[in-house]
Design an enzyme around this catalytic site. Structure first.
Site, short mmCIF file in Angstrom:
data_model
loop_
_atom_site.label_atom_id
_atom_site.label_comp_id
_atom_site.label_asym_id
_atom_site.label_seq_id
_atom_site.Cartn_x
_atom_site.Cartn_y
_atom_site.Cartn_z
N ILE A 37 0.74 -1.31 -0.09
CA ILE A 37 -0.14 0.04 -0.02
C ILE A 37 0.66 1.46 0.09
O ILE A 37 0.43 2.61 -0.39
CB ILE A 37 -0.95 -0.05 1.19
CG1 ILE A 37 -0.45 0.10 2.50
CG2 ILE A 37 -2.04 -0.92 1.01
CD1 ILE A 37 -1.25 0.50 3.80
N TYR A 125 4.15 5.42 17.30
CA TYR A 125 3.10 4.42 16.73
C TYR A 125 1.73 5.39 16.73
O TYR A 125 1.07 5.51 15.68
CB TYR A 125 2.92 3.20 17.37
CG TYR A 125 1.73 2.41 17.02
CD1 TYR A 125 1.33 1.97 15.84
CD2 TYR A 125 0.69 2.24 17.95
CE1 TYR A 125 0.33 1.14 15.61
CE2 TYR A 125 -0.30 1.51 17.67
CZ TYR A 125 -0.74 0.98 16.52
OH TYR A 125 -1.71 0.14 16.20
N LYS A 129 -0.56 6.90 13.31
CA LYS A 129 -1.69 6.37 13.21
C LYS A 129 -2.70 7.58 13.49
O LYS A 129 -3.73 7.66 12.46
CB LYS A 129 -2.22 5.39 14.56
CG LYS A 129 -1.37 3.85 14.33
CD LYS A 129 -1.82 3.09 13.03
CE LYS A 129 -3.02 2.65 12.99
NZ LYS A 129 -3.28 1.80 11.69
N TRP A 150 -5.82 -3.40 22.02
CA TRP A 150 -5.21 -4.64 22.70
C TRP A 150 -5.88 -5.59 21.82
O TRP A 150 -6.50 -6.62 22.41
CB TRP A 150 -5.87 -4.77 24.21
CG TRP A 150 -5.39 -3.61 24.98
CD1 TRP A 150 -4.71 -2.25 24.87
CD2 TRP A 150 -5.10 -3.64 26.34
NE1 TRP A 150 -4.34 -1.73 25.73
CE2 TRP A 150 -4.86 -2.50 26.87
CE3 TRP A 150 -5.43 -4.56 27.28
CZ2 TRP A 150 -4.54 -2.24 28.22
CZ3 TRP A 150 -5.42 -4.25 28.61
CH2 TRP A 150 -5.01 -3.41 29.06
N1 LIG Z 1 -2.39 -5.05 17.47
C1 LIG Z 1 -3.04 -4.14 18.15
O1 LIG Z 1 -3.22 -4.62 19.50
C2 LIG Z 1 -3.83 -2.96 17.77
C3 LIG Z 1 -4.56 -2.22 18.69
C4 LIG Z 1 -5.14 -1.14 18.28
C5 LIG Z 1 -5.26 -1.00 16.95
N2 LIG Z 1 -4.79 -1.85 15.97
C6 LIG Z 1 -4.98 -1.30 14.55
O2 LIG Z 1 -5.44 -2.38 13.89
C7 LIG Z 1 -5.28 -2.80 12.54
C8 LIG Z 1 -5.02 -4.26 12.52
O3 LIG Z 1 -4.03 -4.78 13.45
P1 LIG Z 1 -3.37 -6.11 13.36
O4 LIG Z 1 -3.25 -6.47 14.98
O5 LIG Z 1 -4.16 -7.21 12.67
O6 LIG Z 1 -1.89 -5.96 12.68
P2 LIG Z 1 -1.08 -6.92 12.37
O7 LIG Z 1 -1.19 -8.16 12.83
O8 LIG Z 1 0.50 -6.43 12.55
O9 LIG Z 1 -0.92 -6.95 10.77
C9 LIG Z 1 -0.60 -5.91 9.80
C10 LIG Z 1 -0.41 -6.28 8.36
O10 LIG Z 1 0.09 -5.26 7.54
C11 LIG Z 1 0.84 -5.82 6.67
N3 LIG Z 1 1.50 -4.73 6.05
C12 LIG Z 1 2.60 -4.04 6.64
N4 LIG Z 1 3.03 -3.00 5.70
C13 LIG Z 1 2.14 -3.32 4.49
C14 LIG Z 1 2.38 -2.55 3.39
N5 LIG Z 1 3.16 -1.60 3.12
N6 LIG Z 1 1.47 -2.99 2.40
C15 LIG Z 1 0.43 -3.92 2.73
N7 LIG Z 1 0.59 -4.96 3.78
C16 LIG Z 1 1.49 -4.31 4.94
C17 LIG Z 1 1.98 -6.70 7.51
O11 LIG Z 1 2.63 -7.57 6.99
P3 LIG Z 1 3.99 -7.89 7.26
O12 LIG Z 1 3.83 -8.49 8.63
O13 LIG Z 1 4.55 -8.80 6.29
O14 LIG Z 1 4.91 -6.38 7.39
C18 LIG Z 1 0.71 -7.43 8.42
O15 LIG Z 1 0.40 -8.55 7.78
C19 LIG Z 1 -4.36 -1.89 12.30
O16 LIG Z 1 -4.59 -0.81 11.64
C20 LIG Z 1 -3.68 -1.48 13.92
O17 LIG Z 1 -2.93 -0.44 13.83
C21 LIG Z 1 -3.91 -2.87 16.46
#
Ligand SMILES: NC(=O)c1ccc[n+]([C@@H]2O[C@H](COP(=O)([O-])OP(=O)(O)OC[C@H]3O[C@@H](n4cnc5c(N)ncnc54)[C@H](OP(=O)(O)O)[C@@H]3O)[C@@H](O)[C@H]2O)c1
Length: 285
Positions: A37, A125, A129, A150
């Site tokens: 992206i 971070y 965001k 979380w």
């Molecule tokens: N995890 C949490 O606790 C948490 C808390 C609050 C909000 N959020 C938000 O919720 C959403 C989903 O989080 P999640 O935990 O599912 O995240 P995640 O498991 O870290 O997954 C993020 C995905 O994005 C991919 N990615 C990174 N750079 C990219 C790029 N340039 N183009 C395409 N894909 C890319 C990553 O691939 P690679 O692994 O190959 O880099 C990974 O598969 C995010 O917006 C996050 O900020 C998460």
């Protein structure tokens, strides 16, 4: 309808993939290799070539600690790339569903944060965001921004899996009790997304929403519950944040108020312990 899911191998993307069953909609699940992206031209081309009508942006840079030393990398994915998606959405009349975080708040106070409360991110971070949220608003595309917190899932790496692993190896683990929030099952969030898409309820509902599981806990309480539910013998000990040296500052209180999402979409959200139990059953059994 053609729906693009970016970052499909992450926790949330994997949960949507796992749940999505409706043959009427055509989901395009893309990983970073299929569609990066941060590549503006590829994003525009992918949307046009595949006649995309909705983008669910699950892609993000989520390494909170590492981001302190990698501002450019975090900003590229969480802000600049979101601009690519927002501009392409505006240009091609695509509806964008994007995710943000409780870490846009500074953590002062003890009342759940509402969508319009003042933001004050403490970490790189959180700042990147927030910049992603702002660029969507500036672009003026049709968008839902869902702030969550979380997140955990049976897919990917997360706090639940860390506690399961550590509790099988160690006699005791220290976990902070002075950071309070709400855990969120990525499965529940994915169910909500699919529900609003399949029912068309997202239409005309642009704006920011908060979605976490019900309930309020510290990381310590969360860890104790995980250990109890899996029957771990390991002792979970409460400690203060300042006992660990971390690069990223995290909000002491980051509970999100969910009244808006529940009222507008007429939904109930599961209690965190019930959702945790379901995830643990999948992970342990
Ligand atoms: N995890 C949490 O606790 C948490 C808390 C609050 C909000 N959020 C938000 O919720 C959403 C989903 O989080 P999640 O935990 O599912 O995240 P995640 O498991 O870290 O997954 C993020 C995905 O994005 C991919 N990615 C990174 N750079 C990219 C790029 N340039 N183009 C395409 N894909 C890319 C990553 O691939 P690679 O692994 O190959 O880099 C990974 O598969 C995010 O917006 C996050 O900020 C998460």
């Amino acid at each position: 309808m053609n729906i693009l899911v970016t970052g499909a191998s992450g926790q949330l993307g994997s949960e949507i993939h796992y749940l999505e069953k409706n043959p009427k909609n055509n989901y395009f699940f893309t990983t970073k290799t299929d569609l990066d992206i941060t590549d503006r031209k590829s994003v525009q081309k992918y949307i046009v070539d595949n006649k995309i009508k909705i983008i669910i942006n699950c892609a993000a840079y989520t390494a909170v600690e590492k981001a302190e030393e990698e501002f450019k990398k975090a900003d590229l994915v969480n802000h600049v790339a979101v601009k690519n998606l927002a501009e392409a959405s505006k240009k091609n009349d695509v509806f964008l569903i994007h995710f943000s975080t409780d870490y846009v708040f500074g953590g002062a106070g003890n009342l759940p944060f509402r969508e319009n409360d003042i933001v004050n991110p403490l970490s790189v971070y959180g700042k990147t965001k927030l910049a992603g949220e702002q660029v969507i608003k500036e672009t003026g595309c049709k968008a839902l921004i869902i702030r969550t917190a979380w997140l955990y899932s049976s897919f990917g790496n997360n706090f639940v899996k860390t506690i399961i692993k550590l509790s099988s190896k160690k006699e005791s683990i220290k976990v902070v009790y002075d950071q309070v929030g709400s855990p969120t099952s990525a499965r529940d969030l994915a169910k909500f997304l699919i529900f609003i898409i399949e029912t068309g309820k997202y239409i005309g509902k642009e704006g920011i929403y908060h979605f976490t599981n019900e309930g309020v806990v510290s990381w310590y309480d969360f860890a104790v519950e995980i250990a109890n539910q899996i029957g771990a013998k390991c002792k979970i000990l409460p400690c203060r944040t300042d006992e660990f040296s971390t690069k990223a500052k995290r909000p002491a209180y980051s509970v999100l108020d969910k009244v808006k999402v529940k009222e507008i979409f007429d939904i109930e959200i599961p209690y965190w312990k019930d959702s945790l139990k379901k995830c643990l059953e999948e992970l342990i059994l």
